[in-house]
Scaffold this motif. Structure first.
Motif, PDB file in Angstrom:
ATOM      1  N   PHE A 152       0.827  -1.210   0.000  1.00 60.49           N
ATOM      2  CA  PHE A 152       0.000   0.000   0.000  1.00 60.49           C
ATOM      3  C   PHE A 152       0.862   1.262   0.000  1.00 60.49           C
ATOM      4  O   PHE A 152       0.581   2.221  -0.734  1.00 60.49           O
ATOM      5  N   GLU A 191      -8.996  -3.761   0.606  1.00 63.76           N
ATOM      6  CA  GLU A 191      -9.825  -2.753  -0.081  1.00 63.76           C
ATOM      7  C   GLU A 191      -9.055  -1.481  -0.422  1.00 63.76           C
ATOM      8  O   GLU A 191      -9.148  -0.958  -1.536  1.00 63.76           O
ATOM      9  N   ILE A 192      -8.269  -0.978   0.515  1.00 65.63           N
ATOM     10  CA  ILE A 192      -7.570   0.284   0.274  1.00 65.63           C
ATOM     11  C   ILE A 192      -6.458   0.120  -0.758  1.00 65.63           C
ATOM     12  O   ILE A 192      -6.221   1.010  -1.583  1.00 65.63           O
ATOM     13  N   SER A 193      -5.789  -1.028  -0.768  1.00 63.97           N
ATOM     14  CA  SER A 193      -4.774  -1.290  -1.794  1.00 63.97           C
ATOM     15  C   SER A 193      -5.418  -1.482  -3.166  1.00 63.97           C
ATOM     16  O   SER A 193      -4.910  -0.984  -4.178  1.00 63.97           O
ATOM     17  N   THR A 195      -8.170  -0.149  -4.148  1.00 60.21           N
ATOM     18  CA  THR A 195      -8.641   1.170  -4.585  1.00 60.21           C
ATOM     19  C   THR A 195      -7.499   1.998  -5.152  1.00 60.21           C
ATOM     20  O   THR A 195      -7.634   2.624  -6.212  1.00 60.21           O
ATOM     21  N   THR A 196      -6.357   2.001  -4.458  1.00 60.51           N
ATOM     22  CA  THR A 196      -5.212   2.776  -4.927  1.00 60.51           C
ATOM     23  C   THR A 196      -4.664   2.228  -6.238  1.00 60.51           C
ATOM     24  O   THR A 196      -4.353   2.984  -7.162  1.00 60.51           O
ATOM     25  N   THR A 240     -18.680  -1.462  -2.812  1.00 61.77           N
ATOM     26  CA  THR A 240     -17.825  -0.451  -2.198  1.00 61.77           C
ATOM     27  C   THR A 240     -17.794   0.757  -3.125  1.00 61.77           C
ATOM     28  O   THR A 240     -17.302   0.668  -4.248  1.00 61.77           O
ATOM     29  N   ARG A 242     -16.146   3.551  -3.271  1.00 59.05           N
ATOM     30  CA  ARG A 242     -14.861   4.072  -3.729  1.00 59.05           C
ATOM     31  C   ARG A 242     -14.304   3.252  -4.884  1.00 59.05           C
ATOM     32  O   ARG A 242     -13.788   3.791  -5.855  1.00 59.05           O
TER      33      ARG A 242
END
Length: 323
Positions: A152, A191-193, A195-196, A240, A242
């Motif tokens: 991340f 999820e955050i990885s 998304t990025t 999700t 985002r």
């Protein structure tokens, strides 16, 4: 002439001097802070003090512009940061990376993000091929927290590069094979990885050269298509917002390519025919506009394939034959 009492004169003098004193105090505070930052940058060269210096500097995001200059122009600092990064390569395979090692290198990557974000150090950062030092982290598959943090943080540096949308940055990333690494992280990350990584991929895809690269061969197109389809199907079960904002524009952008658009028209994921899913998407006007753009292109491309239509014909033929 109105008389002015000594008391009122004193009050006026006092109030008129408040602003300069306040401004002066603020200037002193900024100067003291930067002196402290300079000292921490110097401490990076001391192995005994480096870990603390990295930790403190990485948390001063509000000073990222000043620190980018300071880090790049201070003697030996970039070499020290790269030494920190390369020192844990041996822990990637076999996977022996500890949480402490990961945290320390994530602090280094936060400093690299300052460099990638700054308009004056961005191209210097790129010309030194520094993103390549992060690619070994993005290639890892382990799902333990220490590896996830590392991926991340690395994606954060690349994300800072693509925010500006310059041809030089996007061209460099395309040629350096960042797209397969993004796809891998879109598939395995949290999820955050995801998304990025999808944000980075979308930025590249929206560049004409990026779209041409992805659609140049059936292999590339279907590698992208497989990951996007997998993510879309998972969002059908657990939406999700985002992620949706990045995934749907990717489909819409792919549909702008003639042959990729025909391939999508032949086998668009089932979620795009799901009324419940579409009603959910409709709540975001921007994302819904991308859905309509995709649907319009799909309608245009739902026509018989003409034989001998060009070298990208294999994308459509693979799609119609079940890939």
């Amino acid at each position: 002439m109105e008389k002015i009492s000594p008391h009122s004169l004193s009050m006026k003098n006092e109030s008129s001097s408040v602003a300069p004193i306040g401004a002066s105090a603020q200037s002193r505070t900024i100067a003291q802070t930067m002196t402290y930052m300079e000292r921490l940058v110097i401490e990076l060269s001391n192995p005994d003090l480096r870990e603390n210096a990295l930790r403190v500097l990485s948390k001063r995001n509000e000073l990222s512009q000043e620190l980018a200059h300071l880090l790049w122009n201070s003697f030996g600092t970039i070499a020290i940061l790269l030494q920190e990064i390369t020192s844990i390569y041996c822990t990637l395979l076999p996977p022996t990376l500890t949480l402490a090692q990961s945290t320390r290198v994530c602090n280094v990557l936060a400093l690299l993000q300052y460099l990638a974000s700054h308009s004056e150090t961005r191209m210097l950062f790129l010309n030194a091929s520094m993103p390549l030092y992060l690619y070994p982290f993005l290639k890892t598959k382990e799902k333990s927290p220490q590896f996830e943090y590392l991926r991340f943080a690395s994606l954060g540096v690349i994300g800072a590069l693509v925010k500006v949308n310059t041809k030089e940055v996007l061209g460099y990333l395309i040629l350096s094979e960042i797209i397969p690494l993004c796809l891998s992280n879109m598939e395995i990350g949290n999820e955050i990885s995801k998304t990025t990584a999808t944000f980075i991929f979308q930025k590249i895809l929206f560049d004409d050269d990026g779209l041409a690269y992805v659609c140049a061969t059936a292999e590339r197109f279907f590698a992208v298509r497989r990951v996007l389809d997998m993510m879309s199907e998972s969002l059908d079960k657990q939406p999700t917002c985002r992620l949706l904002k990045y995934i749907i524009p990717c489909y819409a952008r792919l549909s702008n390519d003639r042959w990729a658009g025909i391939a999508l028209a032949n086998s668009l994921p089932s979620v795009f025919r799901d009324t419940i899913f579409l009603n959910r998407v409709r709540e975001d006007p921007t994302t819904w506009e991308w859905v309509k753009h995709l649907q319009e292109n799909v309608r245009k491309n739902q026509e018989p394939l003409v034989a001998g239509g060009g070298e990208n014909n294999d994308i459509v033929e693979s799609s119609t034959s079940g890939q």
